[in-house]
Design a protein around this motif. Structure first.
Motif, PDB file in Angstrom:
ATOM      1  N   VAL A 244       9.406 -40.977  13.693  1.00 58.54           N
ATOM      2  CA  VAL A 244       9.343 -41.727  14.948  1.00 58.54           C
ATOM      3  C   VAL A 244      10.733 -42.197  15.350  1.00 58.54           C
TER       4      VAL A 244
ATOM      5  N   GLU B 126      12.669 -39.267  16.643  1.00 53.44           N
ATOM      6  CA  GLU B 126      12.202 -38.860  17.968  1.00 53.44           C
ATOM      7  C   GLU B 126      12.789 -39.772  19.036  1.00 53.44           C
ATOM      8  N   ARG B 127      12.875 -41.050  18.735  1.00 51.86           N
ATOM      9  CA  ARG B 127      13.479 -41.993  19.696  1.00 51.86           C
ATOM     10  C   ARG B 127      14.951 -41.676  19.916  1.00 51.86           C
TER      11      ARG B 127
END
Length: 62
Positions: A26, A29-30
């Motif tokens: 996550v 991905e950010r």
């Protein structure tokens, strides 16, 4: 410790590893999304500059 405790600790460790991996994914991905936003801004600036240059060249050719 018997076999059931060892099995329980293995399962718990595996689940914690999965949760940690998802957390890392996550955050990556950010970061990628932020990089893509910066690339889009640069592209927009380049397109604006190209349009300005084309207008200037078009005016001088007439």
């Amino acid at each position: 410790m018997d076999v059931s405790h060892v099995t329980l600790w293995i399962i718990l460790g595996t689940l914690l590893a999965i949760v940690y991996s998802l957390r890392i994914l996550v955050s990556m991905e950010r970061r990628v999304a932020r990089i893509e936003m910066h690339i889009e801004r640069v592209i927009e600036k380049i397109i604006k500059e190209e349009i300005k240059i084309e207008k200037r060249l078009g005016k001088t050719k007439r």
